[in-house]
Scaffold this motif. Structure first.
Motif, mmCIF file in Angstrom:
data_model
loop_
_atom_site.group_PDB
_atom_site.id
_atom_site.type_symbol
_atom_site.label_atom_id
_atom_site.label_comp_id
_atom_site.label_asym_id
_atom_site.label_seq_id
_atom_site.Cartn_x
_atom_site.Cartn_y
_atom_site.Cartn_z
ATOM 1 N N PRO A 45 -5.362 -3.073 8.301
ATOM 2 C CA PRO A 45 -5.719 -4.454 7.973
ATOM 3 C C PRO A 45 -4.492 -5.355 7.977
ATOM 4 C CG PRO A 45 -5.780 -3.089 6.002
ATOM 5 C CD PRO A 45 -5.536 -2.178 7.160
ATOM 6 N N GLU A 86 -6.428 -10.002 5.434
ATOM 7 C CA GLU A 86 -7.556 -9.150 5.040
ATOM 8 C C GLU A 86 -7.305 -8.510 3.681
ATOM 9 O OE1 GLU A 86 -9.245 -7.869 9.411
ATOM 10 O OE2 GLU A 86 -7.566 -6.748 8.563
ATOM 11 N N LEU A 87 -6.064 -8.099 3.407
ATOM 12 C CA LEU A 87 -5.746 -7.536 2.096
ATOM 13 C C LEU A 87 -5.840 -8.592 1.006
ATOM 14 C CD1 LEU A 87 -2.792 -5.058 2.643
ATOM 15 C CD2 LEU A 87 -5.180 -4.563 2.178
ATOM 16 N N ALA A 119 -7.856 -10.888 0.816
ATOM 17 C CA ALA A 119 -9.266 -11.138 0.512
ATOM 18 C C ALA A 119 -9.774 -10.216 -0.593
ATOM 19 C CB ALA A 119 -10.110 -10.965 1.772
ATOM 20 N N GLY A 120 -8.975 -9.202 -0.947
ATOM 21 C CA GLY A 120 -9.317 -8.348 -2.082
ATOM 22 C C GLY A 120 -10.314 -7.254 -1.801
ATOM 23 N N HIS A 121 -10.431 -6.800 -0.567
ATOM 24 C CA HIS A 121 -11.396 -5.756 -0.243
ATOM 25 C C HIS A 121 -10.865 -4.354 -0.496
ATOM 26 C CE1 HIS A 121 -14.035 -8.743 1.383
ATOM 27 N NE2 HIS A 121 -13.112 -9.164 2.230
ATOM 28 N N HIS A 122 -9.593 -4.242 -0.897
ATOM 29 C CA HIS A 122 -8.985 -2.937 -1.133
ATOM 30 C C HIS A 122 -8.463 -2.884 -2.564
ATOM 31 C CE1 HIS A 122 -9.138 -2.016 3.161
ATOM 32 N NE2 HIS A 122 -8.748 -3.267 3.358
ATOM 33 N N ALA A 123 -8.804 -1.826 -3.279
ATOM 34 C CA ALA A 123 -8.397 -1.684 -4.673
ATOM 35 C C ALA A 123 -6.997 -1.081 -4.777
ATOM 36 C CB ALA A 123 -9.397 -0.782 -5.405
ATOM 37 N N THR A 125 -5.357 2.480 -3.432
ATOM 38 C CA THR A 125 -5.941 2.843 -2.141
ATOM 39 C C THR A 125 -4.830 3.080 -1.132
ATOM 40 O OG1 THR A 125 -7.854 1.431 -2.588
ATOM 41 C CG2 THR A 125 -7.497 2.081 -0.297
#
Length: 170
Positions: A40, A44-45, A47-51, A54
């Motif tokens: 990503p 994209e990071l 945007a907060g889609h990965h905790a 991870t």
């Protein structure tokens, strides 16, 4: 009547073969799931889609003026896609081609601070490499200049063939 029995058997065989094929495809995708990696971009990071915690691969450009070398091989730098930046920390020997303004893929674990603790840093393998996701992001921002010799050379793996265009401003 005999013809309808053959049609029925053929239909059953086709159905069984279809189910078997779908099952085999599902098993292949399940087995490859751990091996397929996506890099990503910083946007994209953001945007907060990965905790936090991870494990990811981050693709982008090494931000100009962001490289800070510390003791014992410690290095910190920012990876950017020209919209957002993610701070990266790394301890180890960097690739010879690693430098500011160049494409990079850093692999590691996301920290709660939003940075990446990298355990692997890959620089462009030649002057033409750029992760596909970064190319797409730069194109979307209008910062990618492509000529007739480079059109369509970025592949699904994220690598580009010789002669790939560079982002504008480099």
């Amino acid at each position: 009547m005999r013809g309808s029995g053959r049609k029925r058997r053929r239909l059953v065989l086709v159905g069984v073969a279809g189910v078997a094929l779908a099952g085999a495809a599902a098993l292949v995708f399940y087995a490859l799931g751990d091996r397929i990696t996506y890099a990503p971009t910083p946007t994209e990071l953001a945007a907060g889609h990965h905790a936090a915690g991870t494990r990811i691969r981050l693709g982008g450009l090494v931000e100009e003026g962001s490289v800070v070398r510390g003791a014992n091989g410690a290095v910190s730098f920012n990876v950017t896609d020209t919209v957002n930046r993610i701070p990266v920390t790394y301890v180890g020997i960097l690739p010879d081609l690693f430098r500011e303004g160049q494409g990079v893929v850093a692999e590691g674990v996301l920290e709660t601070s939003g940075g990446l603790a990298a355990d692997s840093v890959l620089a462009r393998h030649d002057e033409t490499y750029m992760p596909k996701e970064v190319v797409d992001a730069l194109k979307a921002q209008g910062r990618w200049q492509e000529d007739a010799t480079t059109a369509g050379m970025v592949g699904k793996t994220g690598t580009a063939a010789a002669g790939e265009a560079a982002p504008q401003g480099q």
